[in-house]
Design a protein around this motif. Sequence first.
Motif, PDB file in Angstrom:
ATOM      1  N   GLY A   1       0.788  -1.226   0.000  1.00 16.61           N
ATOM      2  CA  GLY A   1       0.000   0.000   0.000  1.00 16.61           C
ATOM      3  C   GLY A   1       0.815   1.268   0.000  1.00 16.61           C
ATOM      4  N   SER A   2       2.094   1.176   0.416  1.00 20.41           N
ATOM      5  CA  SER A   2       2.972   2.347   0.402  1.00 20.41           C
ATOM      6  C   SER A   2       4.372   1.927  -0.018  1.00 20.41           C
ATOM      7  CB  SER A   2       3.036   3.005   1.786  1.00 20.41           C
ATOM      8  OG  SER A   2       4.071   3.965   1.833  1.00 20.41           O
ATOM      9  N   LYS A   3       4.818   2.430  -1.172  1.00 17.24           N
ATOM     10  CA  LYS A   3       6.162   2.106  -1.636  1.00 17.24           C
ATOM     11  C   LYS A   3       7.225   2.738  -0.734  1.00 17.24           C
ATOM     12  CE  LYS A   3       4.770   1.277  -6.382  1.00 17.24           C
ATOM     13  NZ  LYS A   3       3.335   1.222  -6.041  1.00 17.24           N
TER      14      LYS A   3
ATOM     15  N   ARG B   1      -1.200  15.031   1.905  1.00 13.53           N
ATOM     16  CA  ARG B   1      -0.125  14.206   2.452  1.00 13.53           C
ATOM     17  C   ARG B   1       0.426  13.213   1.437  1.00 13.53           C
ATOM     18  NH1 ARG B   1      -2.123  11.721   8.031  1.00 13.53           N
ATOM     19  NH2 ARG B   1       0.080  11.153   8.073  1.00 13.53           N
ATOM     20  N   ALA B   2       0.074  13.360   0.162  1.00 15.93           N
ATOM     21  CA  ALA B   2       0.498  12.406  -0.854  1.00 15.93           C
ATOM     22  C   ALA B   2       1.999  12.504  -1.115  1.00 15.93           C
ATOM     23  CB  ALA B   2      -0.269  12.637  -2.150  1.00 15.93           C
ATOM     24  N   THR B   3       2.590  11.372  -1.468  1.00 14.96           N
ATOM     25  CA  THR B   3       4.020  11.314  -1.781  1.00 14.96           C
ATOM     26  C   THR B   3       4.232  10.534  -3.071  1.00 14.96           C
ATOM     27  OG1 THR B   3       4.300   9.316  -0.430  1.00 14.96           O
ATOM     28  CG2 THR B   3       4.724  11.436   0.642  1.00 14.96           C
ATOM     29  N   VAL B   4       5.406  10.698  -3.632  1.00 17.65           N
ATOM     30  CA  VAL B   4       5.801   9.951  -4.816  1.00 17.65           C
ATOM     31  C   VAL B   4       7.223   9.443  -4.585  1.00 17.65           C
ATOM     32  CG1 VAL B   4       6.722  11.978  -6.032  1.00 17.65           C
ATOM     33  CG2 VAL B   4       5.918  10.007  -7.345  1.00 17.65           C
ATOM     34  N   VAL B   5       7.509   8.256  -5.108  1.00 13.33           N
ATOM     35  CA  VAL B   5       8.834   7.655  -4.965  1.00 13.33           C
ATOM     36  C   VAL B   5       9.531   7.713  -6.317  1.00 13.33           C
ATOM     37  CG1 VAL B   5      10.126   5.565  -4.402  1.00 13.33           C
ATOM     38  CG2 VAL B   5       8.067   6.151  -3.100  1.00 13.33           C
ATOM     39  N   ILE B   6      10.710   8.314  -6.336  1.00 10.90           N
ATOM     40  CA  ILE B   6      11.518   8.406  -7.563  1.00 10.90           C
ATOM     41  C   ILE B   6      12.784   7.603  -7.344  1.00 10.90           C
ATOM     42  CG2 ILE B   6      12.800   9.971  -9.059  1.00 10.90           C
ATOM     43  CD1 ILE B   6      10.632  12.056  -8.503  1.00 10.90           C
TER      44      ILE B   6
ATOM     45  N   LYS C   1       7.101   6.468  -9.219  1.00  9.10           N
ATOM     46  CA  LYS C   1       6.117   5.530  -8.692  1.00  9.10           C
ATOM     47  C   LYS C   1       5.151   6.228  -7.747  1.00  9.10           C
ATOM     48  CE  LYS C   1       9.162   1.469  -8.859  1.00  9.10           C
ATOM     49  NZ  LYS C   1       9.712   0.325  -8.089  1.00  9.10           N
ATOM     50  N   ASP C   2       3.872   6.080  -8.042  1.00  5.04           N
ATOM     51  CA  ASP C   2       2.843   6.519  -7.104  1.00  5.04           C
ATOM     52  C   ASP C   2       3.045   5.747  -5.802  1.00  5.04           C
ATOM     53  OD1 ASP C   2       0.485   7.150  -5.738  1.00  5.04           O
ATOM     54  OD2 ASP C   2      -0.690   7.209  -7.573  1.00  5.04           O
ATOM     55  N   ASP C   3       3.049   6.445  -4.676  1.00  3.86           N
ATOM     56  CA  ASP C   3       3.317   5.781  -3.401  1.00  3.86           C
ATOM     57  C   ASP C   3       2.209   4.818  -3.006  1.00  3.86           C
ATOM     58  OD1 ASP C   3       4.712   5.264  -0.955  1.00  3.86           O
ATOM     59  OD2 ASP C   3       3.293   6.584   0.071  1.00  3.86           O
ATOM     60  N   GLY C   4       0.978   5.053  -3.446  1.00  3.71           N
ATOM     61  CA  GLY C   4      -0.151   4.238  -3.017  1.00  3.71           C
ATOM     62  C   GLY C   4      -0.540   3.185  -4.046  1.00  3.71           C
TER      63      GLY C   4
ATOM     64  N   ALA D   1      16.458   5.441  -3.873  1.00  3.70           N
ATOM     65  CA  ALA D   1      15.203   6.155  -4.101  1.00  3.70           C
ATOM     66  C   ALA D   1      15.116   7.402  -3.249  1.00  3.70           C
ATOM     67  CB  ALA D   1      14.018   5.237  -3.789  1.00  3.70           C
ATOM     68  N   HIS D   2      14.305   8.353  -3.719  1.00  8.09           N
ATOM     69  CA  HIS D   2      13.923   9.535  -2.943  1.00  8.09           C
ATOM     70  C   HIS D   2      12.399   9.523  -2.785  1.00  8.09           C
ATOM     71  CE1 HIS D   2      17.832  11.476  -2.957  1.00  8.09           C
ATOM     72  NE2 HIS D   2      17.920  11.308  -4.273  1.00  8.09           N
ATOM     73  N   VAL D   3      11.947   9.747  -1.565  1.00  5.30           N
ATOM     74  CA  VAL D   3      10.515   9.909  -1.305  1.00  5.30           C
ATOM     75  C   VAL D   3      10.218  11.400  -1.305  1.00  5.30           C
ATOM     76  CG1 VAL D   3       8.617   9.486   0.294  1.00  5.30           C
ATOM     77  CG2 VAL D   3      10.431   7.781   0.034  1.00  5.30           C
ATOM     78  N   CYS D   4       9.384  11.848  -2.249  1.00  5.33           N
ATOM     79  CA  CYS D   4       9.168  13.281  -2.468  1.00  5.33           C
ATOM     80  C   CYS D   4       7.733  13.675  -2.108  1.00  5.33           C
ATOM     81  CB  CYS D   4       9.437  13.625  -3.938  1.00  5.33           C
ATOM     82  SG  CYS D   4      11.079  13.126  -4.510  1.00  5.33           S
ATOM     83  N   ARG D   5       7.619  14.858  -1.514  1.00  2.83           N
ATOM     84  CA  ARG D   5       6.311  15.365  -1.093  1.00  2.83           C
ATOM     85  C   ARG D   5       5.895  16.627  -1.848  1.00  2.83           C
ATOM     86  NH1 ARG D   5       8.758  12.735   2.866  1.00  2.83           N
ATOM     87  NH2 ARG D   5       7.503  11.306   4.149  1.00  2.83           N
ATOM     88  N   THR D   6       6.801  17.174  -2.640  1.00  2.00           N
ATOM     89  CA  THR D   6       6.489  18.370  -3.421  1.00  2.00           C
ATOM     90  C   THR D   6       7.026  18.203  -4.833  1.00  2.00           C
ATOM     91  OG1 THR D   6       8.557  19.526  -2.910  1.00  2.00           O
ATOM     92  CG2 THR D   6       6.725  19.789  -1.334  1.00  2.00           C
ATOM     93  N   VAL D   7       6.510  19.031  -5.734  1.00  2.00           N
ATOM     94  CA  VAL D   7       7.003  18.995  -7.109  1.00  2.00           C
ATOM     95  C   VAL D   7       8.470  19.397  -7.156  1.00  2.00           C
ATOM     96  CG1 VAL D   7       6.742  20.032  -9.399  1.00  2.00           C
ATOM     97  CG2 VAL D   7       4.710  19.407  -8.076  1.00  2.00           C
TER      98      VAL D   7
END
Length: 417
Positions: free
Chosen positions: A101-103, A175-180, A143-146, A120-126
């Motif tokens: 459910g969360s990468k 509170r959404a995040t993205v994993v790059i 990658k979408d975190d969810g 990887a970096h977990v990012c919270r902003t553009v």
Amino acid sequence: MKILLIGSGAREHALARSLAADSATSTLTVAPGNPGTAALATNRDVDADDPAAVAALARELDADLVVVGPEAPLVAGVADAVRAAGIPVFGPNGDAATLEGSKAFAKDVMAAASVPTAMAHVCRTVEEAEAALDAFGPPYVVKDDGLAAGKGVVVTQDRAAALAHAAECVNRSRRATVVIEEFLDGPEISLFCLCDGENVVPLAPAQDFKRLADGDAGPNTGGMGAYSPLPWAPDDLVEQVVDRVALPTVRELARRGTPFVGLLYCGLALTSRGLRVIEFNARFGDPETQVVLARLESSLATALHAAATGTLDRLPDLRWSDGAAVTVVIAAHGYPGQVRSGDPITGIDAAEALDDVHVLHAGTAMADGGLVTAGGRVLSVVGTGADLPAARAAAYAGVERIGIDGGQHRSDIAAAL
């Protein structure tokens, strides 16, 4: 055993097919199921994502085992509710299912367990996403975190496209995040592991095809085909994955107080620097399940029950056919974008009249007495044979007999072997 299987896709049809043929199964109920599972079991119209409704049905059926197929019910806590009712369930609780459910959570677990994976970096902003893209360079992996039904990953040389996907992910909610991640070279492998919170039993490895079109062109999908076994894989591949990936992950989750009971899907890359984890899932993969179970000769019901009851250490060694299996997915018009529903489906009986071919339903429904499309991936056509060329020939012979207006499939599944 009286077994309740949760889900409605081709993965669940494959599970139902194996469970229905298993002498350890006395009755099989699938909720909500599909037109294919209706021929093997009793379908019940229950919301698979509703923990209370699933637990109530399990109690009504006096089920000896509940098997949760899809990821969304697991993350919603369906397994928690069934366990609270005192019924063995194959599927992790909601906390452990966060591994899928969360990468970002999965990366944290892998770091703590020293599991090899991509940086990887977990990012919270553009702005953070832009910096991460520039740090890794192309090809960009975003990658979408969810949960995203297998379609939340973008791999591209186009920085603008990568940034657009990252922005869509982080702007979804406050509170959404993205994993790059860094790009991992090398062939990909899927290995399923049965887990009982402490022990791990691997299944046969498989390889799937994520891109829509031949030659791995087009957008990512939930999977357009798969095959097993993998004749090119290292002889010690399964042992490596269990020792370096699955067991350390299961032990780390147990250490955190969230034991993982169910199916740990290890998505892997054999890179120039060695084995690396691409992703974890908390359930059987689709379409790999279709080919893995086609080769399983042991009792699936017994193996799943052993995992659900903490007795995998007493499970006899699993037996596998020496042959091969190939599955080809037929998708609806427009997939993986806006799909068209209601197109008539013909030729399934003709396909299954062939030796070594069976057809599994995914996005199908009955309308006006006939079978029609009702989802993106519509059918999985499975061929088996003495070797991969024979299995591939059987699968495509089946595909040729099926008609769906606007249907699409790849013609190169398991071709380059």
